[in-house]
Write an enzyme that holds these catalytic residues in place. Structure first.
Site, PDB file in Angstrom:
ATOM      1  N   ASP A  36       0.733  -1.167  -0.069  1.00  0.00           N
ATOM      2  CA  ASP A  36       0.034   0.055   0.046  1.00  0.00           C
ATOM      3  C   ASP A  36       0.658   1.343  -0.087  1.00  0.00           C
ATOM      4  O   ASP A  36       2.115   1.254   0.211  1.00  0.00           O
ATOM      5  CB  ASP A  36      -1.062   0.059   1.262  1.00  0.00           C
ATOM      6  CG  ASP A  36      -0.236  -0.603   2.488  1.00  0.00           C
ATOM      7  OD1 ASP A  36       0.851  -0.577   2.496  1.00  0.00           O
ATOM      8  OD2 ASP A  36      -1.101  -1.049   3.408  1.00  0.00           O
ATOM      9  N   ASN A  54      -7.799  -3.012  14.077  1.00  0.00           N
ATOM     10  CA  ASN A  54      -8.903  -3.370  13.725  1.00  0.00           C
ATOM     11  C   ASN A  54      -9.177  -4.751  12.701  1.00  0.00           C
ATOM     12  O   ASN A  54     -10.087  -4.728  12.330  1.00  0.00           O
ATOM     13  CB  ASN A  54      -9.589  -2.018  13.100  1.00  0.00           C
ATOM     14  CG  ASN A  54      -9.000  -1.479  11.784  1.00  0.00           C
ATOM     15  OD1 ASN A  54      -7.933  -2.259  11.452  1.00  0.00           O
ATOM     16  ND2 ASN A  54      -9.438  -0.609  11.064  1.00  0.00           N
ATOM     17  N   HIS A  97      -7.360  -4.730   9.841  1.00  0.00           N
ATOM     18  CA  HIS A  97      -7.025  -4.517   8.591  1.00  0.00           C
ATOM     19  C   HIS A  97      -5.710  -5.337   8.129  1.00  0.00           C
ATOM     20  O   HIS A  97      -5.044  -5.637   8.832  1.00  0.00           O
ATOM     21  CB  HIS A  97      -7.048  -3.136   8.295  1.00  0.00           C
ATOM     22  CG  HIS A  97      -5.862  -2.430   8.826  1.00  0.00           C
ATOM     23  ND1 HIS A  97      -6.219  -1.046   9.092  1.00  0.00           N
ATOM     24  CD2 HIS A  97      -4.655  -2.779   8.907  1.00  0.00           C
ATOM     25  CE1 HIS A  97      -4.900  -0.474   9.314  1.00  0.00           C
ATOM     26  NE2 HIS A  97      -4.040  -1.428   9.296  1.00  0.00           N
ATOM     27  N   GLU A 104      -9.656  -2.007   5.032  1.00  0.00           N
ATOM     28  CA  GLU A 104     -10.196  -1.845   6.490  1.00  0.00           C
ATOM     29  C   GLU A 104     -11.570  -2.678   6.595  1.00  0.00           C
ATOM     30  O   GLU A 104     -11.908  -3.277   5.515  1.00  0.00           O
ATOM     31  CB  GLU A 104     -10.646  -0.323   6.319  1.00  0.00           C
ATOM     32  CG  GLU A 104      -9.451   0.506   6.522  1.00  0.00           C
ATOM     33  CD  GLU A 104      -8.597   0.827   7.772  1.00  0.00           C
ATOM     34  OE1 GLU A 104      -8.737  -0.111   8.547  1.00  0.00           O
ATOM     35  OE2 GLU A 104      -8.416   2.098   8.181  1.00  0.00           O
TER      36      GLU A 104
HETATM   37  C1  F6R Z   1       1.382  -1.274   6.111  1.00  0.00           C
HETATM   38  C2  F6R Z   1       0.041  -2.131   6.040  1.00  0.00           C
HETATM   39  C3  F6R Z   1      -0.794  -2.236   7.350  1.00  0.00           C
HETATM   40  C4  F6R Z   1       0.063  -2.588   8.668  1.00  0.00           C
HETATM   41  C5  F6R Z   1      -0.717  -2.420   9.772  1.00  0.00           C
HETATM   42  C6  F6R Z   1       0.079  -2.635  11.296  1.00  0.00           C
HETATM   43  O1  F6R Z   1       2.150  -1.379   4.862  1.00  0.00           O
HETATM   44  O2  F6R Z   1      -0.169  -2.640   5.148  1.00  0.00           O
HETATM   45  O3  F6R Z   1      -1.735  -3.077   7.446  1.00  0.00           O
HETATM   46  O4  F6R Z   1       0.668  -3.738   8.536  1.00  0.00           O
HETATM   47  O5  F6R Z   1      -1.482  -1.436  10.045  1.00  0.00           O
HETATM   48  O6  F6R Z   1       0.763  -1.628  11.290  1.00  0.00           O
HETATM   49  P1  F6R Z   1       2.376  -1.690  12.463  1.00  0.00           P
HETATM   50  O7  F6R Z   1       2.948  -2.957  12.071  1.00  0.00           O
HETATM   51  O8  F6R Z   1       2.589  -0.135  12.415  1.00  0.00           O
HETATM   52  O9  F6R Z   1       1.459  -2.060  13.726  1.00  0.00           O
END
Ligand code: F6R
Length: 246
Positions: A67, A136, A138, A143
């Site tokens: 992303d 959450n 995702h 989301e």
């Molecule tokens: C980032 C992504 C998100 C993160 C998720 C956890 O490229 O795809 O899904 O993996 O938000 O983020 P952290 O590791 O910072 O808790």
């Protein structure tokens, strides 16, 4: 979906780095899909060490990122382009022509999403998709509510995600929208490794593993994936019931 639980973040990161390195050694032209965020930092660190001290080569691999924030130019300091360059791509030996990160500043974001899906198809699909998980549930920036059949597209980020990710920005919220690989894009990967660390992920991990499979809990989709493994540290596994992890 199997769960492997490690005593701490470091042990979990080393284990997942070994899995990625092993797959790369078996198949040097591996196609990877990779996350940003806090969780994968030590996995990247360990892979960089393996490159430097053990000669692990990434020269023939292809890299896709999950992303990118919409509206951020690739040189914006909070962009995932910069994150990946600082923590991984800039520290190993990739072929720059085989690094793909969605361009958040593309003049036509819809066309950028189509281009991204086409590039994944041209690469022959994703062999190994490494994921983090949001509080959450995702995955990527899919989301809660993201359709399981979705492909790379522009999405609106939830308020909670924008708040959690605000620390990368000088504002109180991360940007409103992002480009993300879709749920089906992720599901089509031959192998999925989902990483979670810390008690703040325990609720999402338990819901993904134990509650109903539902688009409201995106990570639960992986329960029907033929080759998905959760890499958890003990705090992230702390809400799991008995007999699930081990
Ligand atoms: C980032 C992504 C998100 C993160 C998720 C956890 O490229 O795809 O899904 O993996 O938000 O983020 P952290 O590791 O910072 O808790």
């Amino acid at each position: 979906m199997r769960a492997r639980v490690f005593p701490d973040y470091e042990a979990m990161s080393v284990a997942v780095a070994y899995v990625v390195a092993g797959k790369l050694e078996e198949e040097p032209s591996l196609v990877l899909m990779l996350p940003t965020g806090i969780t994968p930092l030590w996995m990247y660190r360990r892979l960089v060490e393996m490159h430097r001290s053990e000669g692990l080569s990434f020269a023939n691999a292809t890299f896709f990122n999950l992303d990118e924030y919409l509206g951020l130019a690739p040189d914006h300091r909070a962009s995932y382009h910069v994150y990946m360059k600082d923590h991984f791509y800039g520290l190993i030996n990739p072929d720059p022509a085989r690094i793909f990160v969605p361009n958040g500043a593309a003049p036509d974001p819809e066309a950028e999403c189509e281009r991204y899906e086409a590039a994944i198809r041209e690469a022959g699909g994703i062999d190994v998709c490494v994921l983090g998980i949001g509080r959450n549930g995702h995955i990527g920036f899919n989301e809660p509510g993201a359709p399981f059949d979705s492909r790379t597209r522009v999405v609106k980020l939830s308020e909670s995600t924008r708040k959690v990710n605000a620390s990368d920005f000088e504002t109180e919220r991360a940007p409103e929208r992002a480009i993300t690989a879709g749920m089906a894009t992720i599901f089509d990967s031959k192998s999925v490794l989902l990483l979670a660390s810390g008690t703040n992920k325990a609720g999402a991990v338990a819901a993904a593993v134990e509650d109903d499979v539902s688009e409201n809990m995106p990570a639960s989709m992986l329960r029907s994936h033929p080759n998905a493994v959760l890499f958890l540290d003990e705090p992230a596994a702390s809400d799991l019931g008995h007999g699930v992890a081990g």
